[in-house]
Motif scaffolding. Sequence first.
Motif, short mmCIF file in Angstrom:
data_model
loop_
_atom_site.label_atom_id
_atom_site.label_comp_id
_atom_site.label_asym_id
_atom_site.label_seq_id
_atom_site.Cartn_x
_atom_site.Cartn_y
_atom_site.Cartn_z
N SER A 222 0.96 -1.29 0.03
CA SER A 222 -0.14 0.01 0.08
C SER A 222 0.94 1.33 -0.18
CB SER A 222 -0.85 -0.03 1.07
OG SER A 222 -0.12 0.01 2.41
N ARG A 223 2.20 1.04 0.45
CA ARG A 223 2.99 2.29 0.69
C ARG A 223 3.71 2.72 -0.60
NH1 ARG A 223 6.72 1.61 3.61
NH2 ARG A 223 6.41 -0.58 4.34
N THR A 224 4.13 1.48 -1.51
CA THR A 224 5.05 1.61 -2.63
C THR A 224 4.63 0.73 -3.76
OG1 THR A 224 6.25 -0.35 -1.73
CG2 THR A 224 7.01 1.76 -0.72
N ASP A 225 5.29 1.17 -4.86
CA ASP A 225 5.06 0.40 -5.97
C ASP A 225 6.32 -0.65 -6.30
OD1 ASP A 225 2.58 1.53 -6.82
OD2 ASP A 225 3.89 3.46 -7.43
N PRO A 226 6.03 -1.93 -6.94
CA PRO A 226 6.94 -2.79 -7.05
C PRO A 226 8.38 -2.15 -7.97
CG PRO A 226 5.01 -3.68 -7.76
CD PRO A 226 4.74 -2.32 -7.69
N ALA A 227 8.14 -1.05 -8.88
CA ALA A 227 9.17 -0.49 -9.37
C ALA A 227 10.15 0.37 -8.41
CB ALA A 227 8.87 0.71 -10.55
N ASP A 228 9.57 0.64 -7.13
CA ASP A 228 10.35 1.41 -6.18
C ASP A 228 11.60 0.64 -5.82
OD1 ASP A 228 8.71 3.62 -6.52
OD2 ASP A 228 7.41 2.99 -4.87
N HIS A 229 11.48 -0.74 -5.95
CA HIS A 229 12.31 -1.74 -5.35
C HIS A 229 13.03 -2.64 -6.36
CE1 HIS A 229 10.47 -0.88 -1.59
NE2 HIS A 229 9.01 -1.21 -2.27
N GLY A 230 13.07 -2.13 -7.47
CA GLY A 230 13.48 -2.67 -8.84
C GLY A 230 13.00 -3.99 -9.14
N LEU A 231 11.79 -4.03 -8.93
CA LEU A 231 11.01 -5.31 -9.40
C LEU A 231 10.21 -5.17 -10.52
CD1 LEU A 231 9.47 -6.42 -5.65
CD2 LEU A 231 11.78 -7.05 -7.00
N ASP A 232 10.33 -6.25 -11.38
CA ASP A 232 9.78 -6.16 -12.71
C ASP A 232 8.15 -6.51 -12.79
OD1 ASP A 232 9.72 -5.67 -15.36
OD2 ASP A 232 10.22 -7.81 -15.91
N PHE A 233 7.42 -5.73 -11.96
CA PHE A 233 5.84 -5.83 -12.12
C PHE A 233 5.34 -4.40 -12.18
CE2 PHE A 233 7.41 -8.93 -8.75
CZ PHE A 233 7.40 -10.15 -9.65
N ALA A 234 4.49 -4.36 -13.01
CA ALA A 234 3.77 -3.00 -12.91
C ALA A 234 2.89 -2.93 -12.03
CB ALA A 234 2.76 -3.06 -14.34
N GLU A 235 2.37 -3.83 -11.29
CA GLU A 235 1.79 -3.75 -9.81
C GLU A 235 1.98 -4.85 -9.11
OE1 GLU A 235 -2.85 -5.14 -11.32
OE2 GLU A 235 -2.40 -2.90 -11.36
N TRP A 236 1.81 -4.98 -7.86
CA TRP A 236 1.65 -6.05 -6.86
C TRP A 236 0.97 -7.32 -7.34
CZ3 TRP A 236 5.92 -6.13 -4.32
CH2 TRP A 236 6.51 -4.88 -3.64
N PRO A 237 1.47 -8.31 -7.62
CA PRO A 237 0.83 -9.60 -7.98
C PRO A 237 -0.04 -9.97 -6.73
CG PRO A 237 3.20 -9.85 -8.37
CD PRO A 237 3.16 -8.96 -7.65
N GLU A 238 -1.07 -10.77 -7.01
CA GLU A 238 -2.02 -11.35 -6.28
C GLU A 238 -1.30 -12.38 -5.04
OE1 GLU A 238 -5.45 -12.99 -7.65
OE2 GLU A 238 -6.11 -11.50 -8.68
N GLY A 239 -0.39 -13.10 -5.15
CA GLY A 239 0.25 -13.87 -4.32
C GLY A 239 1.39 -13.38 -3.78
N VAL A 240 2.16 -14.21 -2.77
CA VAL A 240 3.41 -13.94 -2.39
C VAL A 240 4.52 -13.43 -3.17
CG1 VAL A 240 5.14 -14.35 -0.55
CG2 VAL A 240 2.65 -15.04 -0.22
#
Length: 357
Positions: free
Chosen positions: A158-176
Amino acid sequence: MTSVKEFRVEREPTATTLGRGAFVFTDDYSVFDWGKMPDEIPDKGASLCSMGAFNFELLADEGVPTHYRGVVSEARSASDGRAVEPRDDPESGEVVPLAEAAEPPTEMAIDLTQVPELPHEGRAYDYEAFHAAAGDNYLVPLEIVFRNSVPVGSSLRSRTDPADHGLDFAEWPEGVVQLEEPIVEFSTKFEESDRYLDREEADRIAGLADIDELEGVAREVNRVVTERAAEADLVHEDGKIECLYVDGEVRVADVVGTFDENRFTFHGQQVSKEFVRQYHKRTQPEWVEAVEAAKAEAKDRDVADWKSLCEEAPEPLADEVVRAARDLYAAGTNAYVGRELFDAPSLEDAVAAVRDL
């Protein structure tokens, strides 16, 4: 005093020297920042003390400086019945490594640093005053959080986007989301309600302590705990550390890698305080919602004391839940330290009991 452990002070710290004392672990527990809950979990204090001591000794082997001195064991007798002189001078026994403790310990001997008052007006905290009083020997007013995964419901989503952490997702996936590299964040330590900080503000709040060094120490602690957990068939999901600063050096403080400070799973089931937190969410949702509402109201009104605004109070746990929680702490500690410290079921059986609640 904290909500689950107390201090015994033997020698006060000064501006130039560390003091000496001990943590006294109780069987109290706390969830949602509430403080002491209405019931206790037997052997919880000894479990946390044992697991924390074990991790501090692992860190010492890796050359990581800490405030740990040993556990406080009951004074032993010589073979002829004569009392053995303590090798240190605590009030209730001798300071020994965990392996030499006759029983699961509930006291941990530590070096003490200064913890100045943090003045505030409403939710505005005066860190300049804190550091003016602290000098160069103080508990860093931050918690350093590390994450090896991002589960559903994590505040990170809720506080950040995946891209803020260098992750290759447009948005957070549903799973872990399992992370190849841990994410390290900083949050406040002494404010009434913890809040996450950007790196610039964390650096300012840390004072003389170097923010890069704090992060590096957290990553090393995370590595040590993660590797040890894997040996016990546990998965280390996330955790936090606190640090003190003295003589130009960052040292790990508080307690490290326990089922209260960190989140572990065993075959997908929580083996940590998270189990109790989730149980309250399921069985006492009105109280959990009231806590969240009180925190939000306190923020809106710019007041620090959110608890006085809460209109609900938690109810005690059922006896079977207390027993299951006790066995989970005890069995998990046995598995983690590789020693039968407690009379407890296997970790597999303890986890199965919790899963059925």
